[in-house]
Design a protein around this motif. Structure first.
Motif, short mmCIF file in Angstrom:
data_model
loop_
_atom_site.label_atom_id
_atom_site.label_comp_id
_atom_site.label_asym_id
_atom_site.label_seq_id
_atom_site.Cartn_x
_atom_site.Cartn_y
_atom_site.Cartn_z
N ASN A 107 -14.04 -0.63 -0.03
CA ASN A 107 -14.69 -1.67 -0.81
C ASN A 107 -16.18 -1.34 -0.93
OD1 ASN A 107 -15.92 -4.13 -1.71
ND2 ASN A 107 -14.15 -5.26 -0.95
N PRO A 108 -16.70 -1.14 -2.15
CA PRO A 108 -18.11 -0.76 -2.29
C PRO A 108 -19.07 -1.87 -1.87
CG PRO A 108 -17.15 -1.22 -4.44
CD PRO A 108 -16.02 -1.24 -3.45
N LEU A 109 -18.62 -3.12 -1.85
CA LEU A 109 -19.46 -4.25 -1.46
C LEU A 109 -19.31 -4.60 0.00
CD1 LEU A 109 -18.89 -6.53 -4.59
CD2 LEU A 109 -20.71 -4.86 -4.21
N SER A 110 -18.25 -4.13 0.63
CA SER A 110 -17.99 -4.34 2.06
C SER A 110 -17.27 -3.12 2.59
CB SER A 110 -17.15 -5.60 2.27
OG SER A 110 -16.92 -5.84 3.64
N PRO A 111 -18.01 -2.06 2.97
CA PRO A 111 -17.42 -0.77 3.32
C PRO A 111 -16.41 -0.79 4.45
CG PRO A 111 -19.78 -0.53 2.95
CD PRO A 111 -19.49 -1.99 2.97
N LYS A 112 -16.40 -1.83 5.25
CA LYS A 112 -15.45 -1.89 6.36
C LYS A 112 -14.02 -2.15 5.88
CE LYS A 112 -15.82 -6.84 7.36
NZ LYS A 112 -16.08 -7.85 8.40
N LEU A 113 -13.87 -2.59 4.61
CA LEU A 113 -12.55 -2.89 4.07
C LEU A 113 -12.01 -1.68 3.30
CD1 LEU A 113 -13.02 -6.54 2.76
CD2 LEU A 113 -12.15 -5.78 4.98
N LEU A 114 -10.79 -1.30 3.62
CA LEU A 114 -10.13 -0.17 2.97
C LEU A 114 -8.81 -0.64 2.38
CD1 LEU A 114 -9.85 2.90 2.38
CD2 LEU A 114 -8.80 3.13 4.64
N ALA A 115 -8.63 -0.45 1.08
CA ALA A 115 -7.38 -0.83 0.41
C ALA A 115 -6.52 0.41 0.20
CB ALA A 115 -7.66 -1.49 -0.93
N SER A 116 -5.23 0.27 0.47
CA SER A 116 -4.29 1.37 0.24
C SER A 116 -3.04 0.85 -0.45
CB SER A 116 -3.91 2.05 1.57
OG SER A 116 -3.27 1.13 2.44
N TRP B 138 -7.13 -2.97 5.08
CA TRP B 138 -7.47 -2.66 6.46
C TRP B 138 -8.91 -3.05 6.75
CZ3 TRP B 138 -3.29 -0.64 9.07
CH2 TRP B 138 -2.28 -0.07 8.30
N ASP B 139 -9.14 -3.67 7.90
CA ASP B 139 -10.48 -4.01 8.36
C ASP B 139 -10.88 -3.01 9.44
OD1 ASP B 139 -12.83 -5.05 9.37
OD2 ASP B 139 -12.15 -7.13 9.31
N LEU B 140 -11.89 -2.19 9.14
CA LEU B 140 -12.30 -1.11 10.05
C LEU B 140 -13.57 -1.44 10.82
CD1 LEU B 140 -11.67 1.93 7.65
CD2 LEU B 140 -10.08 0.84 9.25
N TYR C 60 -5.00 -6.96 7.22
CA TYR C 60 -4.96 -8.29 6.64
C TYR C 60 -3.50 -8.73 6.43
CZ TYR C 60 -9.89 -9.21 5.58
OH TYR C 60 -11.22 -9.50 5.66
N PRO C 61 -3.27 -10.04 6.34
CA PRO C 61 -1.91 -10.51 6.04
C PRO C 61 -1.36 -9.83 4.79
CG PRO C 61 -3.31 -12.35 6.63
CD PRO C 61 -4.21 -11.15 6.53
N ALA C 62 -0.08 -9.55 4.81
CA ALA C 62 0.55 -8.82 3.70
C ALA C 62 0.30 -9.52 2.38
CB ALA C 62 2.06 -8.69 3.95
N MET C 63 -0.03 -8.73 1.37
CA MET C 63 -0.24 -9.27 0.03
C MET C 63 1.12 -9.56 -0.60
SD MET C 63 -3.65 -9.00 -0.35
CE MET C 63 -4.35 -8.47 -1.90
N GLN C 64 1.37 -10.80 -0.95
CA GLN C 64 2.66 -11.23 -1.46
C GLN C 64 2.65 -11.32 -2.98
OE1 GLN C 64 5.29 -11.54 0.51
NE2 GLN C 64 4.07 -11.15 2.35
N SER C 65 3.64 -10.70 -3.61
CA SER C 65 3.77 -10.78 -5.07
C SER C 65 4.54 -12.02 -5.46
CB SER C 65 4.48 -9.53 -5.60
OG SER C 65 4.75 -9.66 -6.96
N ASN C 66 4.12 -12.67 -6.54
CA ASN C 66 4.78 -13.89 -6.98
C ASN C 66 6.19 -13.64 -7.49
OD1 ASN C 66 2.54 -15.43 -6.39
ND2 ASN C 66 1.67 -15.28 -8.45
#
Length: 372
Positions: free
Chosen positions: A221-230, A240-242, A251-257
């Motif tokens: 995340n360019p605005l919060s570098p500790k966050l990594l999306a995969s 992921w919170d690093l 983070y809690p699983a991202m749920q699709s509608n």
């Protein structure tokens, strides 16, 4: 938003509508000073051409035309070589079959052995290397610095983030993340690799295991570098919170509608809103996620249903606009979507003859978009 296609190379330039300037060696340049005098002489020539007599200033015009054609790519004479007009000089190169990413804070480039390809040595091993971008050197090939690092699997994606000014500022060159073909995500400290102090193997900060397929989407995340999306071929999106590298949290699983949205092929964080993420899928849809709600807030889908997403890029200035490309050769246009009216794209940009594999929207000049 409109586009213009430069004639100085095979790439396509997209930007706000403006007069096309002449180009000098692949770069925009002002018209030569002799433009007005040449235009007047050309008019004089046209008025006398029916008599088959050369104009009085023919010799002067010829010498000026030679000077003029050397300063533009759209040549002044019809006989100019197209090859000469489109030639782009090579600056530097790396002889690797690799994924790559640039260091955001220093002149380095990281390269990881790409999945699905074999180099000239026919090696099946995987390694991460960092190269110095030394443009002052006359050598054509970039040279690696420090020591390479062996990776457990080959790379599907790389991402590098600057951590200065954050709780991770002790990492001199930030963090370098790699999405691997077996679903693993590895995060390295680039400093030991670059400095080559003999402990390159200790550069691994953490190893994240959650996905069941190759990780095709990965970005800090360019605005919060500790966050990594995969995002991976299994269709799952992980955040992921690093902040605590010894114990990264998920983070809690991202749920699709609506259940599965297909394999994740690409993703990118919004450049203005920290908790908004967009993912592209093999089914052709682009899903916009709200991290605060852990669910999608909108889904963008082309009515033709044929576009397999290959890359997405958020507008650096307008938070609701996102550009989408497809690697399908039958669908070569770029689509610009606006979340305020997500029924259909607000614009489509044409210029490619084949499918588009990647996009990059300039953070320094939002009127520039690079596609390849």
């Amino acid at each position: 938003m409109s586009y213009g296609q430069g004639q100085g190379g095979y790439g396509t330039y997209y930007g706000h509508e403006q007069p096309m300037n002449y180009m000098n060696g692949g770069e925009f340049a002002a018209p030569p000073q002799s433009w007005e005098s040449q235009q007047q002489q050309t008019q004089a020539y046209n008025s006398q051409q029916n008599t088959n007599q050369p104009p009085q200033a023919w010799n002067d015009q010829t010498s000026q035309s030679h000077q003029y054609s050397s300063q533009q790519t759209a040549a002044a004479t019809p006989q100019a070589s197209i090859a000469e007009a489109t030639a782009v000089p090579e600056i530097k190169s790396i002889e690797r079959s690799a994924m790559f990413t640039f260091c955001p804070s220093a002149p380095f480039l990281a390269a990881g052995s790409v999945a699905g390809a074999i180099d000239l040595s026919f090696s099946t091993s995987s390694q991460l290397e960092i190269f110095s971008l030394d443009y002052a050197s006359p050598a054509r090939l970039l040279q690696p610095v420090g020591l390479p690092v062996q990776a457990p699997e080959r790379f599907s994606k790389l991402s590098w983030v600057d951590t200065s000014g954050t709780e991770l500022s002790h990492l001199k060159y930030g963090m370098l993340g790699g999405g691997l073909s077996d679903g693993t995500v590895c995060v390295w400290n680039p400093a030991p690799i670059i400095e080559g102090n003999g402990v390159a193997d200790s550069a691994l900060l953490c190893r994240l295991s959650k996905h069941q397929g190759a990780v095709r989407g990965l970005e800090f995340n360019p605005l919060s570098p500790k966050l990594l999306a995969s995002g991976a071929m299994d269709g799952e999106v992980c955040i992921w919170d690093l902040a605590k590298l010894a114990q990264p949290s998920l983070y809690p699983a991202m749920q699709s509608n609506g259940g599965s949205t297909g394999q994740v092929t690409c993703l990118q964080w919004n450049r203005k809103v920290q908790h908004i993420l967009a993912t592209g899928t093999s089914s052709g849809s682009v899903v916009v996620w709200d991290l605060k709600k852990s669910r999608p807030v909108i889904t963008l889908s082309d009515s033709s249903g044929r576009r397999r997403c290959s890359s997405i890029a958020w507008n650096p200035e307008i938070a609701t606009q996102v550009m989408v490309s497809s690697d399908d050769d039958s669908s070569t246009t770029l689509q610009l979507w606006d979340l305020r009216n997500a029924v259909s794209p607000v614009a489509e940009l044409a210029g490619h003859q084949k499918g588009v594999l990647s996009l990059d929207w300039s953070m320094h000049d939002p009127s520039l978009l690079l596609s390849s």
